[in-house]
Enzyme design. Structure first.
Site, mmCIF file in Angstrom:
data_model
loop_
_atom_site.group_PDB
_atom_site.id
_atom_site.type_symbol
_atom_site.label_atom_id
_atom_site.label_comp_id
_atom_site.label_asym_id
_atom_site.label_seq_id
_atom_site.Cartn_x
_atom_site.Cartn_y
_atom_site.Cartn_z
ATOM 1 C CG HIS A 69 40.548 50.530 48.283
ATOM 2 N ND1 HIS A 69 40.459 49.379 49.023
ATOM 3 C CD2 HIS A 69 39.565 50.441 47.348
ATOM 4 C CE1 HIS A 69 39.486 48.618 48.560
ATOM 5 N NE2 HIS A 69 38.908 49.244 47.541
ATOM 6 C CG HIS A 71 36.548 51.274 45.660
ATOM 7 N ND1 HIS A 71 37.165 50.201 45.069
ATOM 8 C CD2 HIS A 71 36.405 52.207 44.693
ATOM 9 C CE1 HIS A 71 37.375 50.467 43.787
ATOM 10 N NE2 HIS A 71 36.931 51.688 43.543
ATOM 11 C CG HIS A 74 37.235 48.557 50.880
ATOM 12 N ND1 HIS A 74 37.849 47.416 51.324
ATOM 13 C CD2 HIS A 74 36.617 48.231 49.716
ATOM 14 C CE1 HIS A 74 37.625 46.431 50.451
ATOM 15 N NE2 HIS A 74 36.877 46.903 49.470
ATOM 16 C CG HIS A 162 41.545 47.809 43.992
ATOM 17 N ND1 HIS A 162 40.710 46.955 43.309
ATOM 18 C CD2 HIS A 162 40.746 48.517 44.828
ATOM 19 C CE1 HIS A 162 39.464 47.132 43.718
ATOM 20 N NE2 HIS A 162 39.454 48.090 44.634
ATOM 21 C CG HIS A 407 38.534 42.778 42.724
ATOM 22 N ND1 HIS A 407 38.690 43.142 44.032
ATOM 23 C CD2 HIS A 407 37.532 43.544 42.232
ATOM 24 C CE1 HIS A 407 37.814 44.086 44.331
ATOM 25 N NE2 HIS A 407 37.101 44.346 43.255
ATOM 26 C CG HIS A 429 36.254 42.202 49.235
ATOM 27 N ND1 HIS A 429 36.031 42.037 47.881
ATOM 28 C CD2 HIS A 429 36.038 43.511 49.474
ATOM 29 C CE1 HIS A 429 35.712 43.209 47.344
ATOM 30 N NE2 HIS A 429 35.703 44.128 48.283
HETATM 31 ZN ZN ZN Z 1 35.948 46.201 47.726
HETATM 32 ZN ZN ZN Z 2 37.826 48.390 45.932
#
Ligand code: ZN
Ligand code: ZN
Length: 771
Positions: A69, A71, A74, A162, A407, A429
């Site tokens: 994704h 973010h 990431h 998410h 999350h 993570h």
């Molecule tokens: Zn993350």
């Molecule tokens: Zn994320």
């Protein structure tokens, strides 16, 4: 960092997000294929220090890179990987991720760029705008629920909840299935659906552990708390600062606030308290969000359909590109990026507002270790000024944390993990402590499986430490060609078919064997003989009969081995012809210089060929396919193509030729005139033949068994009955054969007995007189 791994080893290495949250990056290696998952940065560090440990792995070996994704933890080091390292693989992400990534990273470049005022070293700049543009064009997109195959690596994208566009990837290499969750949520929120459970289970699960064993308060309670604490702060004349990541959870919070403000207009001084969303990306991203409304949940889609307006344009919320247009006169609610309060708009506001007691810092996201967002929750007396490191600012404001981080909590994670049904779970993570607690909780949850084949193993590796798992999977081979009939025939005799035939193909399980011709203790197993052809590119296994190999695998450069055997022989060509005819009936005569075959056949019209120029060759015969016999006065040469039938027949021909000299028939024949007409009415010949024929036949069949069973075969003479017997011992299976009457005396295995009988059949055919 590389370890010796065998062909069945699966290797996992976290280059980032191992016992930490941030710089997500993992390497998977199996069967010579390498997959990289994510390429993030660590929000608590800057420049090169924020990167995953790329130096610990040769990135040039990576086949594909999947980005879960948009973010930053990431995706933000992707341009660095693509433009500044020796990485040369293909990169995939979903459409919305790519659309948003573009804007986010441009902002990231700007924020971290070494502008003239920057205190960063020039080398600390990870990449430039040009790098971003160049790399952007090379990124490929994948649709949710579609499977892409890159040289035998198959991967499918599933919704991860998410944030918009967030994907889980299920990856399959040579039958091994690995699921990478990325960041995921199992809670239906205001605009997104929760994460999906892929329809097929996975062998290995790589799962986030952000919240460890913590439990989320019910969503409704959290919303109520959130709106209450905001309401009471602004009612006292205070300002509310909500540090948010520009995209994703910010939109969710705005949907909550918009609804609350509409419902409580009166109490909020007739809408006199403004809500702002301050991010220079805000407007651009609103358009992206509208474009992808169809990927959001039913609620938001319905809203969009009914009103035909962008559900992310709000009545009560104003967008601010920067703080220049912001007039800070009284109570307000401010959602500002970045979410970790490290620098930028949110940090500027924090430093401005934190000395006042009536103000509130409301943290709703996950705060990464080492960032200001994490530090402020300790309610320190002072905080450092980011623009003026010598100055400290007193902190008197209120600090609250109400998590809307998308999350999973422990219960949600556990339920999901149980559904995936993987026996190997790799935690990523998560900070060390929550991750360690999650590991213990999972192990105790699955403790009843300990010692069973379903035992669940949980790993929480640190960065750059290999996890090596032995994967002994079942190989599924697809039977193609004539072998299908063989399987079908056997199946009908033994057990009903479980798998329906499709277009003449049937899937048959073959366990880790190079050759499926194998012994088995279970009588219901179907034993077929063929060649397993493995396609290195796609890991497809085909089981084909040897004779079908060329037809079904034209890509294989199979080699035809020509065999040639020369035998010194001292007898006339016609005698050789006679013996061969005895065995094989009408054989093709390719050349006959001296007309010997015509004399024998009394076919006097046949003309000798004039194309013959092989010095000395008088007779050329062809038997069954391409077995050729070249006869000169003192030498016979047998030539054939190597395969099972060819070899067997050639062997029998050679056996005949070797015995031609001494055979009584030959003596008889040699003493006769060559012009003798051959037919079966010749009483002498018939009699002589029958005397020798039987033992010769037995010898041939015995040879055939020796060839087929090697050392498992033993020959014995029964002294009492004078019968020639054979014994076969293969593991627990054994059989006894009487060669005198060509029958299986006893056998404890049905498949073995079948095989023996078929060899006896071949033998009978081989030695039968055909003319
Ligand atoms: Zn993350
Ligand atoms: Zn994320």
């Amino acid at each position: 960092m590389t370890s010796q791994v065998s062909n069945t080893s699966f290797k996992f290495i976290a280059l980032g997000a191992g016992n930490e949250v941030g710089r997500s990056c993992h390497i998977l290696h199996y069967k010579g294929k390498t997959i990289m998952l994510d390429a993030g940065v660590h929000p608590a560090y800057q420049g090169m220090a924020s990167l995953p440990f790329y130096d610990d792995y040769d990135l040039s070996t990576v086949d594909i890179l999947l980005i879960s994704h948009f973010h930053l933890d990431h995706a933000a080091s992707l341009p660095y990987v693509m433009q500044r390292t020796n990485f040369k693989g293909r990169v995939f992400m979903t459409h919305p991720t790519k659309a948003i990534y573009r804007w986010l990273l441009r902002d990231f470049v700007r924020v971290t760029s070494i502008g003239e005022n920057s205190i960063l070293d020039k080398d600390e700049n990870l990449y430039t705008d040009e790098d971003l543009v160049e790399s952007f064009d090379k990124i490929e997109t994948i649709d949710f629920h579609s499977t892409v195959d890159v040289n035998g690596i198959k991967f499918t994208a599933f919704h991860a909840g998410h944030v918009l566009g967030a994907a889980m990837f299920q990856i399959e290499i040579a039958g091994l299935k690995v699921l990478f969750t990325g960041d995921y949520s199992r809670e239906l929120d205001r605009h997104l659906n929760s994460a999906e459970v892929p329809p097929s289970s996975s062998d290995i699960l790589i799962v986030e552990s952000t919240f460890g064993t913590a439990t989320h308060e019910p969503r409704l309670n959290r919303e109520k708390k959130l709106t209450q604490v905001i309401h009471s702060t602004v009612a006292k004349g205070g300002r509310v600062l909500m540090p948010v990541f520009a995209l994703g959870r910010a939109q969710e919070l705005m949907l909550i606030l918009e609804e609350y403000w509409s419902q409580h207009a009166e109490e909020l001084a007739g809408n006199q308290v403004p809500i702002y969303y301050a991010s220079d990306l805000a407007r651009k991203c609103m358009n992206v969000f509208q474009t992808y409304v169809n990927m959001m949940n039913d609620d938001i889609r319905k809203k969009f359909r009914d009103s035909q307006t962008n559900p992310f344009i709000f009545k009560h919320i104003s967008y601010l590109k920067n703080l220049d247009e912001f007039q800070d006169f009284g109570p307000s609610v401010m959602l500002a990026s970045p979410g970790m309060l490290q620098s930028g708009i949110s940090r500027d506001l924090l430093e401005k507002w934190c000395p006042e007691e009536k103000n509130l810092v409301l943290v709703t996201g996950y705060s990464v270790e080492g960032t200001m967002a994490k530090y402020i929750m300790l309610e320190p007396d002072t905080i450092p000024s980011v623009n003026n490191p010598d100055v400290t600012i007193p902190r008197r404001c209120q600090v609250e944390e109400i998590s809307f981080a998308a999350h999973v909590d422990f219960q949600e994670n556990l339920e999901f993990i149980e559904k995936i049904n993987a026996t190997n779970i790799i935690l990523v993570h998560g900070e060390s402590n929550p991750m360690g607690r999650l590991k213990s909780a999972l192990l105790s949850n699955f403790s009843s499986l300990k010692g069973t084949p379903e035992e669940v193993h949980v790993y929480n590796p640190r960065n750059s430490i290999d996890v090596i798992l032995e994967y002994k999977g079942k190989k599924i081979a697809r039977a193609i060609g004539n072998i299908v009939d063989e399987i079908q025939k056997e199946n009908i005799e033994n057990i009903p078919l479980e798998t329906p035939f499709e277009d003449g193909d049937k899937k048959e399980e073959v366990e880790n064997k190079e050759e499926s011709e194998s012994r088995s203790e279970k009588p219901e197993d179907v034993i077929v003989s063929g060649i397993l052809v493995s396609d290195d590119k796609n890991f497809d296994l085909n089981l084909v009969a040897l004779s079908d190999l060329r037809e079904h695998h034209t890509e294989l450069s199979s080699t035809l081995l020509k065999e040639k055997q020369m035998i010194a022989i001292n007898c006339k060509p016609e005698l050789i012809y006679w013996h061969i005819r005895q065995m094989y009936g009408d054989v093709a005569v390719l050349e006959d210089i001296d007309n010997v075959t015509m004399q024998l056949k009394q076919d006097r019209d046949r003309k000798p060929s004039d194309s013959m120029d092989d010095g000395g060759v008088k007779l050329v015969l062809q038997i069954i396919g391409d077995i050729k016999i070249f006869v000169t006065d003192s030498m016979v040469t047998v030539e054939w193509t190597q395969d099972l039938i060819g070899d067997t027949v050639a062997d029998s021909i050679i056996a005949i030729l070797m015995s031609v000299d001494s055979a009584p028939a030959s003596v008889k024949m040699s003493s006769k005139s060559c012009s003798h007409e051959h037919n079966n009415e010749d009483g002498h010949l018939e009699q002589l033949e029958s005397e020798n024929n039987k033992s010769w036949k037995v010898k041939q069949v015995v040879e055939l068994f020796r060839e087929q069973f090697g050392q498992s075969f033993e020959l014995a003479l029964d002294n009492k009955t004078e019968a020639i017997k054979g014994k076969i011992t293969m593991g627990k299976n054994n059989a006894e054969i009487n060669f005198s009457d060509m029958k299986v005396l006893e056998c404890n295995s049905k498949p073995l007995k079948g095989r023996i009988e078929s060899i006896l059949g071949i033998g009978a055919d081989l030695v039968a007189t055909l003319c």
